[in-house]
Design a protein around this motif. Sequence first.
Motif, PDB file in Angstrom:
ATOM      1  N   ARG A 119      10.556  -0.133  -4.076  1.00 50.04           N
ATOM      2  CA  ARG A 119       9.617   0.250  -3.222  1.00 50.04           C
ATOM      3  C   ARG A 119       8.172   0.752  -3.952  1.00 50.04           C
ATOM      4  NH1 ARG A 119      13.800   2.911  -0.407  1.00 50.04           N
ATOM      5  NH2 ARG A 119      14.924   1.161   0.549  1.00 50.04           N
ATOM      6  N   TYR A 120       8.507   1.728  -4.946  1.00 51.90           N
ATOM      7  CA  TYR A 120       7.271   2.314  -5.701  1.00 51.90           C
ATOM      8  C   TYR A 120       6.821   1.171  -6.702  1.00 51.90           C
ATOM      9  CZ  TYR A 120       5.074   5.901  -8.723  1.00 51.90           C
ATOM     10  OH  TYR A 120       4.324   6.401  -9.630  1.00 51.90           O
ATOM     11  N   TYR A 121       7.833   0.320  -6.891  1.00 51.55           N
ATOM     12  CA  TYR A 121       7.227  -0.601  -8.007  1.00 51.55           C
ATOM     13  C   TYR A 121       6.417  -1.774  -7.298  1.00 51.55           C
ATOM     14  CZ  TYR A 121       9.130   0.346 -12.538  1.00 51.55           C
ATOM     15  OH  TYR A 121       9.428   0.782 -14.051  1.00 51.55           O
ATOM     16  N   GLY A 122       6.404  -1.775  -5.965  1.00 56.67           N
ATOM     17  CA  GLY A 122       5.777  -2.770  -5.102  1.00 56.67           C
ATOM     18  C   GLY A 122       6.415  -4.071  -5.341  1.00 56.67           C
ATOM     19  N   MET A 123       7.769  -4.052  -5.520  1.00 61.34           N
ATOM     20  CA  MET A 123       8.329  -5.320  -5.642  1.00 61.34           C
ATOM     21  C   MET A 123       8.984  -5.743  -3.961  1.00 61.34           C
ATOM     22  SD  MET A 123       7.799  -6.499  -8.726  1.00 61.34           S
ATOM     23  CE  MET A 123       9.331  -7.609  -8.801  1.00 61.34           C
ATOM     24  N   PRO A 124       9.138  -7.026  -3.704  1.00 60.09           N
ATOM     25  CA  PRO A 124       9.749  -7.446  -2.543  1.00 60.09           C
ATOM     26  C   PRO A 124      11.045  -6.994  -2.403  1.00 60.09           C
ATOM     27  CG  PRO A 124       8.974  -9.421  -3.721  1.00 60.09           C
ATOM     28  CD  PRO A 124       9.024  -8.217  -4.683  1.00 60.09           C
ATOM     29  N   GLY A 125      12.124  -6.337  -3.303  1.00 54.36           N
ATOM     30  CA  GLY A 125      13.184  -5.797  -3.107  1.00 54.36           C
ATOM     31  C   GLY A 125      13.859  -5.667  -4.662  1.00 54.36           C
ATOM     32  N   PRO A 126      14.899  -5.201  -4.646  1.00 48.51           N
ATOM     33  CA  PRO A 126      15.587  -4.920  -5.829  1.00 48.51           C
ATOM     34  C   PRO A 126      16.338  -6.312  -6.489  1.00 48.51           C
ATOM     35  CG  PRO A 126      17.188  -4.051  -4.105  1.00 48.51           C
ATOM     36  CD  PRO A 126      15.810  -4.688  -3.593  1.00 48.51           C
ATOM     37  N   ALA A 148       6.897  -0.990   3.593  1.00 50.14           N
ATOM     38  CA  ALA A 148       7.282  -1.872   4.682  1.00 50.14           C
ATOM     39  C   ALA A 148       5.965  -2.244   5.451  1.00 50.14           C
ATOM     40  CB  ALA A 148       8.100  -0.827   5.371  1.00 50.14           C
ATOM     41  N   ARG A 149       4.887  -1.781   5.496  1.00 51.63           N
ATOM     42  CA  ARG A 149       3.788  -2.365   6.289  1.00 51.63           C
ATOM     43  C   ARG A 149       3.165  -3.376   5.507  1.00 51.63           C
ATOM     44  NH1 ARG A 149       2.298   3.194   6.647  1.00 51.63           N
ATOM     45  NH2 ARG A 149       3.234   4.334   8.213  1.00 51.63           N
ATOM     46  N   SER A 150       3.311  -3.626   4.413  1.00 47.38           N
ATOM     47  CA  SER A 150       2.652  -4.506   3.641  1.00 47.38           C
ATOM     48  C   SER A 150       3.624  -5.152   2.657  1.00 47.38           C
ATOM     49  CB  SER A 150       1.410  -4.242   2.721  1.00 47.38           C
ATOM     50  OG  SER A 150       1.659  -3.026   1.979  1.00 47.38           O
ATOM     51  N   LEU A 151       4.775  -5.658   3.355  1.00 47.18           N
ATOM     52  CA  LEU A 151       5.884  -6.283   2.487  1.00 47.18           C
ATOM     53  C   LEU A 151       5.703  -7.127   1.847  1.00 47.18           C
ATOM     54  CD1 LEU A 151       8.914  -5.520   2.266  1.00 47.18           C
ATOM     55  CD2 LEU A 151       9.226  -7.565   3.835  1.00 47.18           C
ATOM     56  N   ALA A 164       8.099  14.060   1.672  1.00 42.82           N
ATOM     57  CA  ALA A 164       7.051  13.317   2.719  1.00 42.82           C
ATOM     58  C   ALA A 164       6.161  12.395   1.932  1.00 42.82           C
ATOM     59  CB  ALA A 164       6.235  14.470   3.271  1.00 42.82           C
ATOM     60  N   THR A 165       5.751  12.701   0.779  1.00 44.21           N
ATOM     61  CA  THR A 165       4.741  11.779  -0.050  1.00 44.21           C
ATOM     62  C   THR A 165       5.548  10.478  -0.234  1.00 44.21           C
ATOM     63  OG1 THR A 165       3.553  13.367  -0.997  1.00 44.21           O
ATOM     64  CG2 THR A 165       3.316  11.307  -1.892  1.00 44.21           C
ATOM     65  N   LEU A 166       6.859  10.558  -0.616  1.00 44.38           N
ATOM     66  CA  LEU A 166       7.687   9.642  -0.842  1.00 44.38           C
ATOM     67  C   LEU A 166       8.068   8.435   0.316  1.00 44.38           C
ATOM     68  CD1 LEU A 166       9.442   8.314  -3.233  1.00 44.38           C
ATOM     69  CD2 LEU A 166      11.264   9.506  -2.316  1.00 44.38           C
ATOM     70  N   LEU A 167       8.278   9.212   1.227  1.00 42.72           N
ATOM     71  CA  LEU A 167       8.467   8.421   2.774  1.00 42.72           C
ATOM     72  C   LEU A 167       7.234   7.624   2.913  1.00 42.72           C
ATOM     73  CD1 LEU A 167      10.596  11.070   4.598  1.00 42.72           C
ATOM     74  CD2 LEU A 167      11.476   8.925   3.459  1.00 42.72           C
ATOM     75  N   GLY A 168       6.236   8.357   2.935  1.00 40.23           N
ATOM     76  CA  GLY A 168       5.051   7.613   3.116  1.00 40.23           C
ATOM     77  C   GLY A 168       4.713   6.239   2.124  1.00 40.23           C
ATOM     78  N   ILE A 169       5.147   6.677   1.060  1.00 46.97           N
ATOM     79  CA  ILE A 169       5.042   5.405   0.121  1.00 46.97           C
ATOM     80  C   ILE A 169       5.763   4.198   0.532  1.00 46.97           C
ATOM     81  CG2 ILE A 169       5.485   4.475  -2.055  1.00 46.97           C
ATOM     82  CD1 ILE A 169       4.502   7.382  -3.205  1.00 46.97           C
TER      83      ILE A 169
END
Length: 431
Positions: free
Chosen positions: A403-410, A326-329, A316-321
């Motif tokens: 996503r955990y890294y806060g990058m736009p994508g892989p 996604a909200r602040s892409l 659940a924590t991971l999905l929240g991250i």
Amino acid sequence: MIQVGAAVQPLGITSPVPMSGFAARTEPSTAEHDVLGARALAMDQILLISLDVCALEESTCRAIAEGVRPEAPEQVIVTATHTHAGPCSAPTRLTRCTPEIEQQLIDAATTAGRAAREARQACGVELRVARGVGVAANRRHADRRVDPPVQMLRFTAAGRTSRTDDPAAPSDAATGAREVATLVTYPCHPVVLDGTNRLLSGDYVHPLRERLEAEHPGTVAVFATGCAGDLNTGHRAEASYSLQRSATRTFDEAERVGIRIADAALAGDGRTVTADRVERASAPVTLQIDSPGPEQVAADSASWTRGLAGAEPGQATLLGIWLDWARSLPEGTDWTGRVSAFRLGEVTVVTLPGEPFLAVAEQIDSKIDGPCLVLGYADGCPGYFPTAGEYPYGGYEVEDAHRYYGMPGPFVAGSAEILIQKAVEVCRALG
């Protein structure tokens, strides 16, 4: 001989502090198991600094380089050991750190770097290499056996006499030589400790260095993690989503692993390296990012929201991250870092950003004449660099880690191969 100096400076970060490395772990540290530090190794004009943290951003590495050598920051290479039991260390990636913590990291690394340069003295160089360590495993493909080497450079100052009764300056009885520093690299994620651990620690890296320094009192052991993007001690990366305690991922196991790697390095095949100077080259590298479109982000967000129902706490924590991502892409279609190399005699050391897979190091090594050490997590860590053949398998490193890294994508497939090509070009620039 070359001029070599080394120094250690504690990070000075104490509990409670947010920890970095496991997305599902949101509670702060409770105490310190190890003294975390910045370790610096000066080799002529080159300076390699290793910090006991999970990852560093490019801007932090630049600030350290400019603090140590404002007249020549390009001569400074900054790495993270990638311990997952360290404090938060990146302002915009992974678990975010505060400006105050980032400044503590910069100050500690700068102090260590300056001290290492001041301590330089003429040293001989020896390379030791050992295989059959039996620690690293491919965490994506359990059926693929790997046997990466542990590699160690020993820097030894000639003593004036052969006396060995001075505990402050232990020496070799036959030559009077005194070990000043070692640079050790091995490709394996420092994630022996699981996500339930809340004690600040260097993971297996700490007992590894302690073992080397106990063998030669007075020396400074500097550890730099190799290309370990797909390697750990034998569990899937997805295990990091869980907050269930593992009976096998303990401090006792971290000590066993660290000592095993250290002992392998000490017993490795040795060869004298003839070097009278250290040469360096570096080059920028720009890599493309595969940013998902708005429709894909919307579809994924809906799926993650549905998944929250009934999810265990870690998931659940991971999905929240992921939903926050996604909200602040984050914006951006590319990323620029640097690849560096330096050479001591016939030995080449390559430093790469991010988390390259083991095959990256193997391919670079196959294209370089003479012994080659390939270090990861250097001068910035924006995420994983899987080789192109790994993309069809998907998985955390390919599809999710950004996503955990806060990058736009892989990073797009082929990015690791660009790193390989750039590394070879930089090495050839050394002559």
